[in-house]
Design an enzyme around this catalytic site. Structure first.
Site, short mmCIF file in Angstrom:
data_model
loop_
_atom_site.label_atom_id
_atom_site.label_comp_id
_atom_site.label_asym_id
_atom_site.label_seq_id
_atom_site.Cartn_x
_atom_site.Cartn_y
_atom_site.Cartn_z
N HIS A 28 -1.79 -11.42 -8.42
CA HIS A 28 -2.61 -12.34 -7.81
C HIS A 28 -2.53 -13.71 -8.49
O HIS A 28 -2.45 -14.78 -8.00
CB HIS A 28 -4.09 -11.90 -7.89
N LYS A 38 -13.56 -3.15 4.86
CA LYS A 38 -13.49 -4.49 4.78
C LYS A 38 -12.63 -4.98 6.17
O LYS A 38 -12.62 -5.92 6.77
CB LYS A 38 -12.73 -4.98 3.76
N ARG A 82 4.31 -8.64 -0.50
CA ARG A 82 5.18 -8.10 -1.72
C ARG A 82 6.47 -7.56 -1.04
O ARG A 82 7.58 -7.60 -1.64
CB ARG A 82 4.43 -6.92 -2.61
N SER A 142 -3.62 -3.76 -7.04
CA SER A 142 -5.04 -3.26 -7.67
C SER A 142 -5.07 -1.84 -7.71
O SER A 142 -5.58 -1.45 -8.72
CB SER A 142 -6.04 -3.95 -7.09
P1 ADP Z 1 -6.77 -7.17 0.43
O1 ADP Z 1 -7.45 -5.66 0.09
O2 ADP Z 1 -7.69 -8.08 1.18
O3 ADP Z 1 -5.41 -6.87 0.48
P2 ADP Z 1 -6.04 -7.53 -2.52
O4 ADP Z 1 -7.11 -7.82 -3.72
O5 ADP Z 1 -5.51 -6.23 -2.58
O6 ADP Z 1 -6.96 -7.69 -1.37
O7 ADP Z 1 -5.04 -8.69 -2.11
C1 ADP Z 1 -5.37 -10.04 -1.82
C2 ADP Z 1 -4.14 -10.82 -1.40
O8 ADP Z 1 -3.17 -10.69 -2.51
C3 ADP Z 1 -3.25 -9.95 -0.16
O9 ADP Z 1 -2.83 -10.97 0.45
C4 ADP Z 1 -2.17 -9.16 -1.08
O10 ADP Z 1 -0.97 -9.14 -0.19
C5 ADP Z 1 -2.00 -10.07 -2.16
N1 ADP Z 1 -1.31 -9.38 -3.26
C6 ADP Z 1 -1.95 -8.10 -4.13
N2 ADP Z 1 -1.06 -7.89 -4.96
C7 ADP Z 1 -0.10 -8.83 -4.96
C8 ADP Z 1 0.95 -9.31 -5.85
N3 ADP Z 1 1.20 -8.15 -6.95
N4 ADP Z 1 1.64 -9.91 -5.52
C9 ADP Z 1 1.43 -10.85 -4.54
N5 ADP Z 1 0.46 -10.76 -3.78
C10 ADP Z 1 -0.08 -9.83 -3.90
#
Ligand code: ADP
Length: 136
Positions: free
Chosen positions: A19, A43, A68, A106
């Site tokens: 993130h 969500k 990703r 996550s």
């Molecule tokens: P959501 O449940 O809305 O996907 P996340 O917190 O899992 O929320 O992810 C938020 C955003 O960050 C999403 O667009 C996801 O694809 C991106 N994301 C999550 N992990 C990574 C990562 N390791 N690298 C790049 N982007 C990521």
């Protein structure tokens, strides 16, 4: 002069280094970047409605999302198209993290932490500490 605000929405449960990588990349491109934390557990349907409404309120032009792997694409595409239908003034922009974060999620971090595994390098130090405290 355009002053483009991008919203980077997510659950961030917890924030990972992937993130942060995306936040850094986004902050270089857009004038302002707002990281928006979703509180809805259920969500999916709410996400689109609330997010575009929030974008409208803040006059944001961009929704930033991370991709990703190909597996992210289908879900992200569907959401981007729905968001476009709900608010055609907002563009979804995708960015890719450094390859070293492309396997990071996550959910995996939560699992590793729950099982007492090492999460150093996957999350910021402060998140690591908080996760450790939780497991005690
Ligand atoms: P959501 O449940 O809305 O996907 P996340 O917190 O899992 O929320 O992810 C938020 C955003 O960050 C999403 O667009 C996801 O694809 C991106 N994301 C999550 N992990 C990574 C990562 N390791 N690298 C790049 N982007 C990521």
């Amino acid at each position: 002069m355009k002053n483009v605000l991008a919203i980077y929405p997510g659950s961030f449960d917890p924030v990972t280094n992937g993130h942060l990588d995306l936040i850094e990349r986004g902050a270089k491109i857009f004038d302002r970047l707002a990281v928006s934390i979703l509180r809805n557990l259920d969500k999916e349907p709410l996400f689109s409605g609330l997010l575009v409404e929030y974008a409208r309120l803040r006059e944001a032009r961009v929704i930033l999302r991370g991709i990703r792997a190909v597996s992210d694409y289908e879900y992200e595409l569907q959401m981007a198209m729905m968001n476009r239908k709900l608010n055609p003034h907002v563009e979804t922009v995708f960015m890719m993290p450094a390859v070293s974060y492309s396997f990071l999620s996550s959910r995996l971090v939560r699992e590793i932490a729950r099982l007492g595994g090492p999460i150093t390098g996957l999350v910021p130090a402060v998140v690591e500490e908080r996760l450790r405290d939780k497991e005690l």
